[in-house]
Design an enzyme around this catalytic site. Structure first.
Site, PDB file in Angstrom:
ATOM      1  N   SER A 135       0.819  -1.212   0.000  1.00  0.00           N
ATOM      2  CA  SER A 135       0.000   0.000   0.000  1.00  0.00           C
ATOM      3  C   SER A 135       0.855   1.266   0.000  1.00  0.00           C
ATOM      4  CB  SER A 135      -0.942  -0.055   1.203  1.00  0.00           C
ATOM      5  OG  SER A 135      -1.893   0.973   1.164  1.00  0.00           O
ATOM      6  N   GLU A 138      10.640   5.909  -9.869  1.00  0.00           N
ATOM      7  CA  GLU A 138      10.280   6.330 -11.223  1.00  0.00           C
ATOM      8  C   GLU A 138      10.550   7.807 -11.488  1.00  0.00           C
ATOM      9  OE1 GLU A 138       6.716   3.001 -11.858  1.00  0.00           O
ATOM     10  OE2 GLU A 138       6.260   5.144 -12.021  1.00  0.00           O
ATOM     11  N   LYS A 164      -0.753  -4.012  -3.399  1.00  0.00           N
ATOM     12  CA  LYS A 164      -2.067  -3.446  -3.065  1.00  0.00           C
ATOM     13  C   LYS A 164      -2.170  -2.091  -3.741  1.00  0.00           C
ATOM     14  CE  LYS A 164      -5.039  -1.869   0.703  1.00  0.00           C
ATOM     15  NZ  LYS A 164      -5.178  -0.487   0.233  1.00  0.00           N
TER      16      LYS A 164
END
Length: 497
Positions: A319, A330, A344
């Site tokens: 999560s 990224e 998740k």
């Protein structure tokens, strides 16, 4: 009244009054009679048919609930035993939420809601493990650092089949929590099915205080700091910024951010923490609703971590942990070390009811800056690093001594632990033979225990503690991240100059 009515003159009013006064007495009496008769007729009609009409006047009829009402009325009229009406209502709501088939949507009564709020606002008493319901099985997302669950060897993806001998299959996560939690100092026995293992294991855990503190940090002699986040609670961002200020004052030259075994928590905390690493203007996370509307949350200006950074993740990172890991990787090209995360990728919103109960349902999914949805796939590490096999050994839970000539699964686990500690217990086959006795005696002598060659509960606890300390000292995932940072920050070159 409107303006037209307000402009009626006194003369017009007098003329109207005169017309009424001049009505003949007979006509007046008949008019009164018919008025009373009409009123009585309307009243009779209302009394005969008013119940149904009163319900639907001005309100859109919800015919989809007719079956629910019929079932409720039937129970009220015909059910033989006593029951609480509140239990019926709670059960109906719980059933609707369960029918979604979503392990992250849940209905919680007042007591369950209070315990849920404790998880993110204060300490509580229990075993310290994040769980969820998946395919009618209670599954561990991650144990909390330093908790009784972690000390007992509970691992991500362990399935809890029973609590104190009572099956919990089919229960919601909140229902299971009610059984697992309890007062500090009390014991709870969990029946565990570990992925890849044929037999179940029983683990008895002593409940304890589970603290609110979520940030732990240290720095080595090369000024490489390791900061571990154990969850994302209301205080995590503040704890982290205080830790970073302290580390910077000590001369921190590189940072390892450890998100392993972190089951997640509050989305705003994940965004705030990501903002410390993601360049201003770059995307942190995208929240996409069911209608396709997408909210792009970008990093803001402010204090940023300037030293070279690496992140560690594993199967217990879920999560909010995955949001942070994906965002920094990224957008800031921060490498990820370890294992693939839990996976998740949905967002839940809590709805509070007037009676202090709560319904938490999935309202959106989140996407990484590069439009990746990690749900049920997880975030992949840049560099995969395995933990040693002994890190996944089950808890050595014994009530009676293990001694020579015994043959059992507990003996086999003990042999594996002794072998990992560099002792030679002979063949790891579950048979407590002479070589096992010698290995136990050597361990007891090295650790100031009574040398008996018998694994008592005291010796078993000591062996597990030694194994945990060895893993913390020789953690391959942390070591690999530090190796990268030393090279990236030119720490060795600086020391040589």
């Amino acid at each position: 009244m409107d303006n037209e009515h307000q402009d009626v003159t006194k003369e017009e009013a007098k003329e109207t009054l005169s017309n009424y006064v001049n009505i003949k007495k007979f006509h007046f009496v008949m008019l009164l009679f018919f008025t009373v008769l009409a009123t009585a007729g309307i009243s009779i009609f209302a009394l005969s048919f008013g119940d149904e009409k009163a319900v639907t006047v001005g309100v859109q009829e919800r015919t989809e609930f007719n079956k629910l009402y019929e079932a409720y009325d039937t129970i009220q009229e015909d059910y033989f035993l006593e029951y609480e009406e509140e239990d019926l209502i709670n059960g109906a709501i719980n059933g609707m939420v369960d029918a979604l088939g979503d392990p992250y949507s849940d209905y919680m009564n007042q007591e369950e809601t209070a315990q849920f709020n404790e998880n993110i606002t204060s300490s509580f008493q229990g075993i310290g493990a994040e769980i969820q319901s998946m395919n009618d099985l209670i599954t561990v997302v991650s144990p909390i650092k330093g908790s009784p669950a972690e000390r007992a060897g509970i691992q991500p993806n362990d399935q809890i089949l029973a609590v104190d001998g009572e099956s919990i299959q089919g229960m919601s996560a909140s229902e299971a929590v009610m059984l697992i939690r309890g007062e500090k100092g009390t014991d709870v026995t969990l029946t565990i099915q570990r992925p890849g293992a044929q037999d179940t294991i029983e683990v008895t855990i002593t409940r304890d205080d589970i603290p609110l503190e979520t940030v732990y940090y240290e720095m080595d002699e090369q000024n490489v700091a390791t900061v571990q986040l154990t969850s994302f609670s209301e205080t995590t961002y503040d704890e982290l910024t205080e830790a970073l200020q302290d580390l910077e004052s000590q001369g921190m030259e590189a940072l390892v951010l450890d998100l392993r075994q972190n089951p997640g928590g509050l989305l705003p905390q994940a965004i705030s923490i990501s903002n410390l690493f993601v360049p201003a203007g770059e995307t942190i996370v995208q929240i996409e609703e069911s209608n396709g509307d997408k909210q792009v949350i970008a990093a803001q200006e402010g204090d940023k971590v300037e030293v070279p950074t690496a992140v560690i993740i594993d199967e217990g990172s879920a999560s909010a942990s995955e949001i942070v890991a994906a965002a920094v990787n990224e957008t800031a090209d921060i490498p990820l070390f370890g294992k693939n995360t839990f996976g998740k990728g949905t967002v839940q919103t809590a709805e509070d009811f007037n009676d202090s109960s709560n319904m938490k349902i999935t309202t959106a999914r989140w996407l990484t800056p590069d439009d990746n949805w990690v749900h049920e796939k997880g975030v992949a590490p840049t560099t995969e690093v395995d933990m040693p096999e002994y890190a996944s050994l089950p808890y050595l839970n014994i009530d009676a001594d293990l001694e020579e000539s015994m043959l059992s699964e507990d003996v086999k686990v003990a042999e594996q632990m002794l072998d990992a500690l560099g002792l030679n217990p002979g063949n790891i086959d579950g048979l407590y033979d002479e070589e096992t006795v010698s290995a136990v005696e050597a361990y007891q002598e090295d650790n100031d225990l009574e040398v008996t060659g018998v694994i008592s509960p005291e010796t078993a606890s000591s062996i597990m503690l030694s194994l945990r300390e060895q893993l913390e000292k020789d953690d391959p995932q942390v070591n690999r991240a530090i190796e990268y940072l030393i090279e990236e920050a030119n720490i060795e070159a600086d020391e040589a100059s």
